[in-house]
Design a protein around this motif. Structure first.
Motif, PDB file in Angstrom:
ATOM      1  N   TRP A 112      17.594 -58.910 -61.145  1.00 34.18           N
ATOM      2  CA  TRP A 112      16.267 -58.378 -61.483  1.00 34.18           C
ATOM      3  C   TRP A 112      15.440 -59.418 -62.222  1.00 34.18           C
ATOM      4  CZ3 TRP A 112      14.420 -57.817 -66.501  1.00 34.18           C
ATOM      5  CH2 TRP A 112      13.144 -57.221 -66.601  1.00 34.18           C
ATOM      6  N   LEU A 113      16.061 -60.118 -63.156  1.00 37.36           N
ATOM      7  CA  LEU A 113      15.347 -61.115 -63.952  1.00 37.36           C
ATOM      8  C   LEU A 113      14.811 -62.236 -63.061  1.00 37.36           C
ATOM      9  CD1 LEU A 113      14.769 -61.591 -67.000  1.00 37.36           C
ATOM     10  CD2 LEU A 113      16.747 -63.120 -67.010  1.00 37.36           C
ATOM     11  N   VAL A 114      15.646 -62.707 -62.138  1.00 38.41           N
ATOM     12  CA  VAL A 114      15.230 -63.808 -61.264  1.00 38.41           C
ATOM     13  C   VAL A 114      14.135 -63.366 -60.305  1.00 38.41           C
ATOM     14  CG1 VAL A 114      15.992 -65.344 -59.413  1.00 38.41           C
ATOM     15  CG2 VAL A 114      17.401 -65.057 -61.448  1.00 38.41           C
ATOM     16  N   LEU A 115      14.305 -62.180 -59.699  1.00 41.32           N
ATOM     17  CA  LEU A 115      13.364 -61.737 -58.681  1.00 41.32           C
ATOM     18  C   LEU A 115      12.029 -61.274 -59.256  1.00 41.32           C
ATOM     19  CD1 LEU A 115      15.642 -59.776 -56.179  1.00 41.32           C
ATOM     20  CD2 LEU A 115      14.817 -62.130 -56.009  1.00 41.32           C
ATOM     21  N   CYS A 116      12.062 -60.687 -60.427  1.00 39.15           N
ATOM     22  CA  CYS A 116      10.846 -60.051 -60.960  1.00 39.15           C
ATOM     23  C   CYS A 116      10.214 -60.784 -62.141  1.00 39.15           C
ATOM     24  CB  CYS A 116      11.168 -58.615 -61.402  1.00 39.15           C
ATOM     25  SG  CYS A 116      11.829 -57.567 -60.084  1.00 39.15           S
ATOM     26  N   ARG A 117      10.902 -61.749 -62.725  1.00 36.14           N
ATOM     27  CA  ARG A 117      10.367 -62.382 -63.923  1.00 36.14           C
ATOM     28  C   ARG A 117      10.370 -63.910 -63.859  1.00 36.14           C
ATOM     29  NH1 ARG A 117       8.714 -58.101 -64.327  1.00 36.14           N
ATOM     30  NH2 ARG A 117       8.722 -56.655 -66.080  1.00 36.14           N
ATOM     31  N   LEU A 122       8.743 -64.644 -57.656  1.00 39.18           N
ATOM     32  CA  LEU A 122       7.399 -64.327 -57.174  1.00 39.18           C
ATOM     33  C   LEU A 122       7.093 -65.040 -55.861  1.00 39.18           C
ATOM     34  CD1 LEU A 122       5.394 -64.447 -60.528  1.00 39.18           C
ATOM     35  CD2 LEU A 122       6.054 -62.420 -59.234  1.00 39.18           C
ATOM     36  N   ARG A 123       7.547 -66.268 -55.749  1.00 36.37           N
ATOM     37  CA  ARG A 123       7.337 -66.993 -54.502  1.00 36.37           C
ATOM     38  C   ARG A 123       8.147 -66.365 -53.365  1.00 36.37           C
ATOM     39  NH1 ARG A 123       7.254 -73.453 -56.159  1.00 36.37           N
ATOM     40  NH2 ARG A 123       5.228 -73.385 -57.233  1.00 36.37           N
ATOM     41  N   LEU A 124       9.342 -65.932 -53.686  1.00 37.85           N
ATOM     42  CA  LEU A 124      10.179 -65.278 -52.685  1.00 37.85           C
ATOM     43  C   LEU A 124       9.506 -64.009 -52.179  1.00 37.85           C
ATOM     44  CD1 LEU A 124      13.071 -66.047 -51.648  1.00 37.85           C
ATOM     45  CD2 LEU A 124      13.923 -64.217 -53.110  1.00 37.85           C
TER      46      LEU A 124
END
Length: 296
Positions: A148-153, A158-160
């Motif tokens: 969650w931290l990597v994908l959303c923060r 954000l680029r993904l």
């Protein structure tokens, strides 16, 4: 009650791991129906490597490498050869299911179940009834939070998401959707390997042909039911696992009064019900919108 919770965690953890792999791929715009095949390859590689070498770290490393290789193959077929994602994903699943059966025959001379002398490390007796769970169950919440931290923060997340939702806008700011999808599939591969390892070596310490029994597809359904969010997908995966644990418990208590086939079908019925509910409510992915492209 504790036995039910232990069974719930044991059956739910592999589905959570494979669902996280599906979420990462979905964020990049890839609907990965090869999760089932990747998961069974991870399970087979873990048990066979432990059986042949006696090394747990090496077994996990082999499982991760094989899953990464299959994920790279999926990326090549989808992104370079421009094949349909659904067909390519099902092809990876078929390759995994058939390839593991072929591997057992080539190594051991038959498709019979393979037993390992030991499995993954356990949490330990200090945790009482939960001490028999593997360490992968203990680290699972940390990995869900980390995903969650990597994908959303993070900028990478954000680029993904931009590559999945608005690939043309991502190209306009210099981000390659093709390359980001490769990263997404490669980052999800270790989760599939851990899912297979937990399923085969977490408690059973054995591998048999087709032992995943649709859990990879349950993980894919959890991605949809969880709206493409890591926490939502994990909760959806545990919902399916709870139905499975409830079915096993009901079989022990009411097996003489209720058909066992119906009780064993509960997790699959819950999967279908979850997909129907997701479609009925019109839930969609919470991937970043165009208003966040300036943060990339």
């Amino acid at each position: 009650m504790e036995d039910l919770i232990v069974a719930f965690l044991r059956s739910g953890t592999p589905i959570v791991y494979v669902a996280l792999a599906g979420v990462i791929a979905q964020r990049a715009g890839v609907w990965n129906l090869g999760l089932e095949g990747l998961m069974i390859v991870g399970a087979c590689a873990t048990i066979v490597t432990i059986r042949l070498t006696g090394s747990q770290p090496l077994a996990l490393a082999v499982a991760v490498l094989l899953c990464c290789a299959l994920s790279a193959l999926l990326w090549f077929v989808v992104e370079i050869l421009k094949a349909n994602q659904i067909i390519a994903g099902l092809g990876i699943t078929g390759l995994g299911l058939g390839g593991t059966a072929l591997a057992l025959t080539a190594i051991f001379g038959s498709e019979a179940a393979v037993n390992a002398p030991f499995g993954l490390p356990r949490i330990g007796p200090a945790f009482g009834a939960f001490g028999g769970l593997s360490v992968l169950v203990a680290v699972m919440p940390v990995l869900v939070f980390g995903t969650w931290l990597v994908l959303c923060r993070t900028r990478f997340g954000l680029r993904l998401s931009a590559c999945g939702e608005h690939p043309f806008a991502a190209r306009a700011i210099g981000v390659s959707p093709t390359l980001m999808r490769l990263w997404a599939l490669l980052l999800g591969a270790p989760f599939c390997a851990l899912a297979g390892a937990e399923l085969a070596a977490g408690s059973l310490q054995m591998f048999s042909v087709n032992m995943t029994s649709g859990r990879g597809f349950m993980g894919f359904a959890a991605v949809i039911f969880g709206a493409g969010h890591p926490v939502g997908a994990a909760l959806a995966a545990f919902f399916f696992a709870f139905a499975g644990a409830l079915g096993i418990r009901a079989q022990l208590l009411y097996g003489d009064r209720v058909p066992s086939a119906l009780l064993l079908a509960l997790p699959y019925l819950a999967t279908v019900a979850g997909l129907w509910l997701s479609a009925h409510l019109g839930r969609r992915s919470t991937a970043s919108g165009p208003n966040e492209l300036g943060r990339l």
